[in-house]
Design an enzyme around this catalytic site. Sequence first.
Site, PDB file in Angstrom:
ATOM      1  N   SER A  20      -7.308   0.462  -8.366  1.00 17.71           N
ATOM      2  CA  SER A  20      -6.665   1.137  -9.494  1.00 17.71           C
ATOM      3  C   SER A  20      -7.124   0.530 -10.815  1.00 17.71           C
ATOM      4  CB  SER A  20      -5.144   1.023  -9.367  1.00 17.71           C
ATOM      5  OG  SER A  20      -4.703   1.597  -8.163  1.00 17.71           O
TER       6      SER A  20
ATOM      7  N   LYS B  89      -1.728  -4.306   0.873  1.00 17.79           N
ATOM      8  CA  LYS B  89      -1.355  -4.706  -0.486  1.00 17.79           C
ATOM      9  C   LYS B  89      -0.172  -3.849  -0.895  1.00 17.79           C
ATOM     10  CE  LYS B  89      -2.772  -4.666  -5.347  1.00 17.79           C
ATOM     11  NZ  LYS B  89      -3.758  -4.202  -6.348  1.00 17.79           N
TER      12      LYS B  89
END
Length: 339
Positions: A58, A182
């Site tokens: 991201s 994650k």
Amino acid sequence: MAAAAPPHGIWVPVPTFFARKAAADYSPVSPPLDPDTQLSHAVFLANAGVRGLVLLGSTGEAVHVTRAERVALVKHLREGLAAAGFPAFPLMAGTAANSVDETAALLAASKEAGADYGLVLAPSYFAGVTSQEGVVAWFAAVAARSPMPILIYHYPGVSNNLKITPATVRTLAAHPNIVGAKFSHGDISAHCQVALDPAIDHERFALFTGLGQHLFPAVQVGVAGAIDGLAAFYPASMVRLFELASADEMGSKQREEARRIQWAASRAEELVVGCGVVGIKEAVARVCGFGDADGTRLPLLGGLGDQEWKRWEPVMAEMERVEKAVRSGGPLYSSLDGP
């Protein structure tokens, strides 16, 4: 044979650097990659002791980068890090596609370019009607097709609030090619339920938090480390915090040091949580001198600007004092009340 988990510790989700506005080939619509700055920042982080880099997540604007650019970036860092004295430095490449076949193709291209692991964002276009069984089947299909081990990337903020339950993670953790996850959210209970789950083989499945804001308490319940945006510009502090948090024994001085770092980091991480990649790029440019503060691709436009950054300066000044103290090996502060 089951694949091994990534090394525990601090990983950095690095921003993707694009050419500065002064560059001859600069385009305001789609500025080209800046491989030299990308490598310089990577070497800076490797020298600071981080355990690995996450590319094209991201923070790396994966959704703004072409497949050819992805391959070029991973290849350039693999070769450049080797030349800089880090030949086996772990690299994890992110994906953000919704189809199984496209995700597998991205993983294959990244593996060929030199990545060691894939960080796979959960498919979220149809989040409202996606069942947990569908999530399990999707990740299992991707893992079966991937030429390298993968981690589950659970980030509700960019995934249409798709939910991935601890029970789903337990099921996926049994797959021989899924080696971790994650969690980029603040639900510490979910972290606990996965990191402490006796049904999961934690020797080969590592849970990382995406928030250095709660690194110290998260490590206490078995979290393997952090893939943390703050470490992109204050890496030594986060590495030291992990070392303290994961020590078998901790004296009063070490506990005080850990608390001091965590306090400063939790405040500074508000920039990462609130401003995302825009804030991270701003900080990396202003604090470390890498790239442009507004060096993103559309639809992201501009950085924070001087006025907004000024609001963060006291917090960053505190974090800067901590970073310098950690790097020098000197004492931090004798209490949590201040320097």
